[in-house]
Design an enzyme around this catalytic site. Structure first.
Site: not given
Ligand code: BGC
Length: 442
Positions: A71, A135, A189
């Protein structure tokens, strides 16, 4: 299926209070290792940002990449804890970008930024700071720089691991001649989710994602982040991204082992593989397949959707657990759609039990991990904590959040009323914009 077989599955997935307490202890030990940079399963990544004051101001763009959709948002922070309603646009990330060339992925993202700006009639003279929610596990080296440590959640774009993702985005934007947008902040995130809530709620000190992937961040004293210290003294606090999805001091069973062996990231993200939406359906599939082989489930039916890795989605488990009618007709329809034509009521009851067992374990492991994080800040739970949580498993999986709450009550007793888990929907992008504002004021 005999009662004995169901009992042995229950046992393999059981997380009693004593196990939650053991997880908490192991979590604290791994957190300590991660903060001091010694080998451990928790990366404990410093983010170079603390909770916002709520007075940050300005117009910002945020880019939120963490799954197959991403997004772009534009919003204005008005100060006094006020944020305008973000204007956002969602783009679908074609599967080819997940495993293709990393440059193509970043070019595509930059192209979407260009389309977004054009669509909004934003003139190229107007300058925007951009908050980039990315993320995945990134070793941050500053508020707007960080190297990707490894991909998770099925991403595998080439040539990105080890690179600074802010630089890759800046270069891709420059390639599209988008010169009026500068990446001012990089955020996980969880951090975006926490910061967005903390903008209006001073008790918020933990951010959690329980969705396709899972993770948490929290506020830590900088003096405890030993790996940051190179003869310098730091005062105050900083948000730390735990990357708890990689926690590996958990009791795994034979299904977990098969799942891990068949995954693209063997040996890593063990907690994530037991808890998150990307994997719960797969655990159910492995159990069902095993029971079908033993001829105790769906007798006489061919293996259908249960034969192929990744084909049984966590959403189906949600649907199964939502069916409360006596004959479970919705579930029968669901299985029919998935190619299992004849199911008996006993089959369907068994499937519901298995879903409960698998999701029950996930909710209790999540609660234990969350309790460990809260106790790291406040061992005696002497004050209130708001936990900002986002993600489809927490939001949509029937009973998941309630089961987490009861597990927290087992752990903390009545003091658990000091912990409020709040759904912080779509906070991650908003939070990245706030972090961009904080970055601008540093
Ligand atoms: C990632 C994290 C992320 C989480 C939620 C995980 O697979 O390693 O960095 O915060 O997913 O999206």
């Amino acid at each position: 299926m005999t009662l004995q077989e169901l009992k042995s599955i229950e046992k393999a997935f059981d997380v009693p209070l004593s196990e939650m307490k053991r997880i908490i202890r192991a979590f604290h030990s791994e957190m300590g290792k991660g903060l001091s940079d010694s080998d451990g399963s928790l990366k404990m990544i410093p983010t170079y940002v603390d909770r916002p004051t709520g007075d940050e101001k300005g117009k910002f763009i945020a880019l939120d990449l963490g799954g197959t959709n991403f997004r772009i948002l534009e919003m204005e922070l008005k100060g006094g804890k006020n944020i305008s309603k973000p204007v956002s646009r969602q783009f679908v990330l074609d599967r080819k970008y997940l495993a293709g060339d990393g440059k193509a992925l970043f070019d595509f993202i930059a192209g979407c930024v260009e389309i977004f700006l054009k669509g909004k009639g934003i003139d190229k003279a107007a300058h925007f700071d951009l908050g980039f929610t990315f993320s995945f596990p990134v070793e941050q080296t500053g508020i707007a720089s960080g190297r990707l440590l490894r991909w998770t959640k099925g991403f595998n774009a080439k040539g990105v691991i080890g690179k600074d993702v802010v630089r890759l985005l800046d270069e891709a934007l420059a390639g599209k001649h988008v010169n009026n947008v500068k990446v001012a902040a990089l955020a996980n995130d969880t951090v975006g989710t926490m910061v967005a809530r903390a903008y209006e709620d001073p008790d918020c000190d933990v951010g959690v994602i329980l969705g396709t992937g899972t993770n948490a961040c929290y506020r830590e004293y900088i003096s405890n982040i030993k790996k940051l210290h190179s003869g310098m003294t730091y005062a105050g606090q900083m948000i730390v991204n735990t990357e708890w999805g990689n926690f590996n001091k958990l009791r795994t069973n034979s299904y977990d082992k098969i799942l891990d062996e068949g995954s693209g990231n063997r040996g890593s993200q063990i907690l994530e593989k037991m808890v998150s939406g990307m994997y719960l359906g797969e655990i159910f599939r492995l159990i069902a397949k095993d029971l079908m082989k033993k001829k105790v489930l769906f007798a006489g039916t061919n293996i259908g959707v249960f034969g192929k890795r990744g084909c049984f989605k966590t959403e189906y488990m949600s649907a199964i657990e939502s069916d409360h009618s006596a004959g479970l007709p919705d579930m029968a329809r669901l299985f029919k759609k998935l190619g299992i034509k004849d199911t008996t009521l006993r089959d369907r009851q068994l499937c519901r039990n298995i879903c409960r067992i698998v999701s029950g374990r996930a909710s209790r492991i999540s609660a234990a991990a969350l309790a460990a994080v809260i106790m790291k800040m406040d061992r005696e739970l002497s004050r209130k904590h708001t936990i900002a949580i986002d993600g489809s498993v927490f939001e949509k999986y029937p009973g998941f959040s309630d089961r987490m709450r009861s597990a927290l009550k087992e752990i903390f007793g009545n003091r658990s009323s000091r912990v409020s888990m709040v759904l912080a929907k779509d906070g991650s992008g908003k939070g990245a914009a706030i972090i961009a504002a904080v970055a601008g004021s540093l």
